[in-house]
Design an enzyme around this catalytic site. Sequence first.
Site, PDB file in Angstrom:
ATOM      1  N   SER A  28      -3.650  35.700  14.922  1.00 15.43           N
ATOM      2  CA  SER A  28      -4.375  36.150  16.106  1.00 15.43           C
ATOM      3  C   SER A  28      -5.811  35.663  16.148  1.00 15.43           C
ATOM      4  O   SER A  28      -6.271  34.970  15.257  1.00 15.43           O
ATOM      5  CB  SER A  28      -4.369  37.685  16.223  1.00 15.43           C
ATOM      6  N   TYR A  61      -2.780  35.080  19.870  1.00 14.39           N
ATOM      7  CA  TYR A  61      -2.866  36.263  20.720  1.00 14.39           C
ATOM      8  C   TYR A  61      -4.129  37.048  20.380  1.00 14.39           C
ATOM      9  O   TYR A  61      -4.707  36.902  19.308  1.00 14.39           O
ATOM     10  CB  TYR A  61      -1.613  37.134  20.590  1.00 14.39           C
TER      11      TYR A  61
END
Length: 129
Positions: A28, A61
């Site tokens: 992430s 993400y």
Amino acid sequence: MNDIKIEMMYSKIHRATVTDADLTYEGSVSIDKALIKKAKLHVNQKVDILNCNNGARFSTYVIEGKKQQICLNGAAARHVQKGDVVIIVAYASIPLAKAHSHEPTVVFVDSKNNFAEKRKEKRDKKSMY
């Protein structure tokens, strides 16, 4: 033709500075939660990271980070170094009929990732087909 959608830029954080790269985290990009809100991003939303220093482009993400933080985690950490300048881009599927009027949100930050300016990015009407 009415149900055709195209991917368009929804939002971006322009020229943020990487504060850390953590290979041991699962994955992430950690982003200052105030910037997440300003850029209209969502936790777990897919984003592309464009590294202005080395040309790397990759997807990951969003997760909430600390104040002023832009930290690439896990495999994404291999594509950046602390101090690199990145552009964080999110996309959305827009109905083709609305594509010409879509105005993405653009958030500008200073070299320490403090919010500097937010604006809608308008398209040049002359460039429309």
